[in-house]
Design a protein around this motif. Sequence first.
Motif, PDB file in Angstrom:
ATOM      1  N   VAL A   1      40.002  25.201  48.103  1.00  0.00           N
ATOM      2  CA  VAL A   1      39.898  24.622  46.761  1.00  0.00           C
ATOM      3  C   VAL A   1      39.122  25.567  45.843  1.00  0.00           C
ATOM      4  N   GLY A   2      38.004  26.086  46.333  1.00  0.00           N
ATOM      5  CA  GLY A   2      37.191  26.991  45.529  1.00  0.00           C
ATOM      6  C   GLY A   2      37.922  28.271  45.171  1.00  0.00           C
ATOM      7  N   PHE A   3      38.659  28.823  46.126  1.00  0.00           N
ATOM      8  CA  PHE A   3      39.445  30.031  45.866  1.00  0.00           C
ATOM      9  C   PHE A   3      40.400  29.791  44.712  1.00  0.00           C
ATOM     10  N   ASN A   4      41.098  28.641  44.739  1.00  0.00           N
ATOM     11  CA  ASN A   4      42.064  28.331  43.686  1.00  0.00           C
ATOM     12  C   ASN A   4      41.395  28.125  42.338  1.00  0.00           C
ATOM     13  N   LEU A   5      40.211  27.517  42.333  1.00  0.00           N
ATOM     14  CA  LEU A   5      39.480  27.346  41.072  1.00  0.00           C
ATOM     15  C   LEU A   5      39.009  28.693  40.515  1.00  0.00           C
ATOM     16  N   SER A   6      38.629  29.594  41.403  1.00  0.00           N
ATOM     17  CA  SER A   6      38.081  30.882  40.965  1.00  0.00           C
ATOM     18  C   SER A   6      39.144  31.854  40.479  1.00  0.00           C
ATOM     19  N   LEU A   7      40.327  31.813  41.099  1.00  0.00           N
ATOM     20  CA  LEU A   7      41.309  32.883  40.945  1.00  0.00           C
ATOM     21  C   LEU A   7      41.605  33.254  39.489  1.00  0.00           C
ATOM     22  N   PRO A   8      41.925  32.292  38.587  1.00  0.00           N
ATOM     23  CA  PRO A   8      42.228  32.703  37.212  1.00  0.00           C
ATOM     24  C   PRO A   8      40.974  32.926  36.364  1.00  0.00           C
ATOM     25  N   ASN A   9      39.796  32.787  36.983  1.00  0.00           N
ATOM     26  CA  ASN A   9      38.538  32.913  36.226  1.00  0.00           C
ATOM     27  C   ASN A   9      37.687  34.081  36.693  1.00  0.00           C
ATOM     28  N   LEU A  10      38.279  34.984  37.494  1.00  0.00           N
ATOM     29  CA  LEU A  10      37.500  36.097  38.027  1.00  0.00           C
ATOM     30  C   LEU A  10      37.001  37.023  36.932  1.00  0.00           C
ATOM     31  N   ASP A  11      37.747  37.104  35.803  1.00  0.00           N
ATOM     32  CA  ASP A  11      37.280  37.952  34.704  1.00  0.00           C
ATOM     33  C   ASP A  11      35.971  37.442  34.122  1.00  0.00           C
ATOM     34  N   ARG A  12      35.679  36.154  34.323  1.00  0.00           N
ATOM     35  CA  ARG A  12      34.442  35.565  33.785  1.00  0.00           C
ATOM     36  C   ARG A  12      33.356  35.460  34.849  1.00  0.00           C
ATOM     37  N   LEU A  13      33.747  35.627  36.105  1.00  0.00           N
ATOM     38  CA  LEU A  13      32.786  35.498  37.204  1.00  0.00           C
ATOM     39  C   LEU A  13      32.339  36.839  37.760  1.00  0.00           C
ATOM     40  N   GLY A  14      33.044  37.911  37.370  1.00  0.00           N
ATOM     41  CA  GLY A  14      32.782  39.208  37.978  1.00  0.00           C
ATOM     42  C   GLY A  14      31.805  40.062  37.205  1.00  0.00           C
ATOM     43  N   SER A  15      31.244  41.017  37.906  1.00  0.00           N
ATOM     44  CA  SER A  15      30.411  42.070  37.321  1.00  0.00           C
ATOM     45  C   SER A  15      30.727  43.356  38.067  1.00  0.00           C
ATOM     46  N   TRP A  16      30.069  44.434  37.706  1.00  0.00           N
ATOM     47  CA  TRP A  16      30.360  45.702  38.381  1.00  0.00           C
ATOM     48  C   TRP A  16      29.934  45.663  39.836  1.00  0.00           C
ATOM     49  N   LEU A  17      29.110  44.670  40.207  1.00  0.00           N
ATOM     50  CA  LEU A  17      28.696  44.512  41.608  1.00  0.00           C
ATOM     51  C   LEU A  17      29.628  43.586  42.376  1.00  0.00           C
ATOM     52  N   GLY A  18      30.589  42.974  41.679  1.00  0.00           N
ATOM     53  CA  GLY A  18      31.490  42.025  42.347  1.00  0.00           C
ATOM     54  C   GLY A  18      31.363  40.644  41.726  1.00  0.00           C
ATOM     55  N   VAL A  19      31.826  39.640  42.445  1.00  0.00           N
ATOM     56  CA  VAL A  19      31.785  38.263  41.951  1.00  0.00           C
ATOM     57  C   VAL A  19      30.360  37.726  42.041  1.00  0.00           C
TER      58      VAL A  19
END
Length: 501
Positions: A355-373
Amino acid sequence: MTAPRLRATGIDKRFPGVVALAGVSLTLGPGEVLAVVGENGAGKSTLMKVLAGVYQPDAGTVELDGAPVHFAGPADATNAGVVLIHQELNLAENLSVTDNLFLGREPTTGGRLRVLDRRAMAGRAAELLGRVGLPPDRAAAPVESLPPGEKQLVEIARALGTAVRVLIMDEPTSSLTQTETERLYGVIAGLKAAGVSVLYISHRLAEVKRCADRVLVLRDGRNAGELARDEITHDNMVRLMVGRDMRQFYPKVHRSGVGGKAVLTLDRLRYRGGPEAPVSLEVRAGEVLGMAGLVGAGRTELSEAVFGVRPLVGGEVRLDGRPLKVSRPADAIAAGILLVPEDRRLHGLIAPEGVGFNLSLPNLDRLGSWLGVRRKDEADLHRTWIDRLRVKTPSAAQPAGLLSGGNQQKVVYGKWLARGPKVLILDEPTRGVDVGAKAEIYALIDELAGRGVAVWMITSDMEELLGMSDRVVVMHEGRLAGELSRDRLTEEAVMRLATGG
């Protein structure tokens, strides 16, 4: 009193972290239609899968015509005359409709050579398709080429081709138009007359009231009560399902955005593979624009074109009055145009992932940094939308495909709402969703419209269309057949336009 055709007593079923069924019992008489209703996660689909041999119960017994039965798998159940039409379609997409109708039980000729008897298959296929209202030319079509509503009818036709004694229908009308649903009622009436028993699961309570002889209500995996024919009302069913009255099913807190600023404008739009007639419409800030039409009218295809799934070949998309080039879904997402698709398992979720993977997938541009998620922000997102949408899951790591249909739909909503949409396109927004969750989704839609989001709602549920829409446009054979303001909105007016009137 007539002996039960089917009796289940004290059925228990557990999954990791979840008690799906606890001591559930039911009886079903010959030629009876028993509706099984309940909220998402109440255990309806799990119970049907136990009865059809898909799952083995952890406790309890099942009897068929008075004799104890134990089905090692669905084939055993089918051979005994117990057939399940799944909520999520179970067709071989790469095969023809005829091949699907007879898959695993193909008629043969030529003695030991066992050559497929194509003539017999063709004749029987035409008969079965006719019973569900599909034209004979569909028999040769690949299933993957059919719209979801016709696929559902093929599933029903396949079940009718067996020596069925108990037919289990899990959300059989979720993809059907009103006309196709009426046709299904006729099929059910014919089955009853032939002595076939029907277990009917539906979240559309008007359907239940129309066709059920009796209603069994489940809540939290347990029996919550039963209703005899003369007790079946919307209020009685809802009261047993959710344990409370639901005073306002279709909220209208937001002030209609009709007459407001156009957020999304389609100007003479045409897309590859679509009709020659261009489509023009506006979706305005703070309104819920309903879109009606029969299966095959082109509603889903138009929404996919706007979302960048289907290439545009003419016309223009404008957002807030400015031209917007949409060549792929990423363009639409970046602009704030988001689509909740009609088929959530095929297009809305990665079912094996959590469930969490699916919630995160289209929002990775907002959750990520140069160090990762940023894991803390990601966990906050999971918690926020699981809690806000009341997703019933033991954890964010639970595979989305193991959730009930309605909870899967909530995950699809959550992943997009986390982005704060400008335009939210909802294609069959409550398909396979229970009455309690429907009320939550309707309140959410109303809240979004109140915030100024432009909501474009494609639905085949007439009650939903009439209850939620501020304005309705109707499609017929790929073109806009007309528009209905709120004060002109009736079922008769919608169907007149949808059928080309």
